[in-house]
Design a protein around this motif. Sequence first.
Motif, mmCIF file in Angstrom:
data_model
loop_
_atom_site.group_PDB
_atom_site.id
_atom_site.type_symbol
_atom_site.label_atom_id
_atom_site.label_comp_id
_atom_site.label_asym_id
_atom_site.label_seq_id
_atom_site.Cartn_x
_atom_site.Cartn_y
_atom_site.Cartn_z
ATOM 1 N N HIS A 1 -4.195 9.167 4.877
ATOM 2 C CA HIS A 1 -5.026 8.087 5.401
ATOM 3 C C HIS A 1 -4.298 6.747 5.357
ATOM 4 N N TYR B 1 -11.997 1.134 4.136
ATOM 5 C CA TYR B 1 -10.631 1.115 3.593
ATOM 6 C C TYR B 1 -9.593 0.604 4.591
ATOM 7 N N GLN C 1 -9.769 -2.958 4.124
ATOM 8 C CA GLN C 1 -9.185 -3.279 2.824
ATOM 9 C C GLN C 1 -7.672 -3.465 2.939
ATOM 10 N N GLN D 1 -3.657 4.352 8.571
ATOM 11 C CA GLN D 1 -4.139 2.973 8.607
ATOM 12 C C GLN D 1 -2.986 2.007 8.840
ATOM 13 N N ARG E 1 -16.396 3.515 4.460
ATOM 14 C CA ARG E 1 -16.258 2.796 3.185
ATOM 15 C C ARG E 1 -15.421 1.525 3.315
ATOM 16 N N LYS F 1 -17.166 1.049 -2.216
ATOM 17 C CA LYS F 1 -16.094 0.709 -3.146
ATOM 18 C C LYS F 1 -15.201 -0.384 -2.584
ATOM 19 N N ALA F 2 -14.831 -0.259 -1.310
ATOM 20 C CA ALA F 2 -13.969 -1.270 -0.705
ATOM 21 C C ALA F 2 -14.699 -2.601 -0.600
ATOM 22 N N LEU G 1 -8.886 1.789 -6.220
ATOM 23 C CA LEU G 1 -9.088 2.218 -4.839
ATOM 24 C C LEU G 1 -8.408 3.559 -4.611
ATOM 25 N N TRP H 1 0.832 -1.205 0.000
ATOM 26 C CA TRP H 1 0.000 0.000 0.000
ATOM 27 C C TRP H 1 0.867 1.256 0.000
#
Length: 339
Positions: free
Chosen positions: A167, A217, A220, A171, A215, A242-243, A161, A152
Amino acid sequence: MENRCKFWLPKKNRFCSNTPLNNSLFCGNHTTRTDDKWIPCPIDPSHFVLQENLEGHLKRCPLLKQVQSLSTQPFYQKGVNAGKEDELEEQETLIPTSGSFDNVTSEMKRNIVYSLNVPEFFKLIRMIESVHDQICKDIKDSYKIPEACGIWIKREVDRKLPFQEKHVTQQASILGNLEEFGVLESSVDKEQCEFVELAENSNGVPAVVEFGAGRGYLTQMLADCYGIRRVFLVERKSYKLKADRSLRQKESLILERLRIDIEDLNLNAVESLQGLPYIAIGKHLCGPATDLTLRCCLANQRNVERCGGNCYLRGLAIATCCHHLCQWKHYISNPTFLP
């Protein structure tokens, strides 16, 4: 333009596109309201209705079907994590007060602060700093970027994504601290990471419950980097999922989204979580949502210890926000602030 509301929206640089009310230049959202006629909707207090139309509105409120459906779910228990009234009464007898601490809004707190003179204000600041120093003296900033989250950080993930560095690093640090405390384990010899087996009779990989998931994420990233198998996303609002669409494409992952307020969630009654050890995560749980999450998880843990079973909390990581929205009723450690 003739049939449009005449309220100007400066941010959009246009007039409101809604149809105006009869004999009015404005739509229902922008018609001047008087406090004696408009009241919060009992089903969803985020919007207001005319008192004279309340009975009819309750039959067609957009959230009515959702509320009715939710009330039939076994894990729905109104106010189960809100804090017990008898605890509040007991605590309030310890200090002089002219009323209950319950239902103290942010506006009321602001008005109290604004009414203080300079000496009173600085006295309040000293009290807050004193309590903070006593409680947080051993708490240190812990910013961790684990190796497992490298895909990521390097943007080696699905380009569909959204990627916002702020963010993503937040995370990754949440997951890095879980790894630091031994809840997650990264193995150099394996392509993926795996959860540490903390119990001898554990049934495989534990589940993940993300509170205030939005969402999704954070989950994810956890799924991409740590190979989790079962996910529960808890969120009271509806978002573009979306995720969720990306997560559901993972064949080995089972995803369940619970659209419910954390305040009303009885985690013991979630059937698909029965018998599973789990970890709880949350990024930016707003205001009292942090306290509601702690009550939810700790109540579940106490029930396991009392009744037995292996559905228990293995670890918890929460990033808080919007402390000004916290309420005395929901706060999980009220005695900390009592003399």
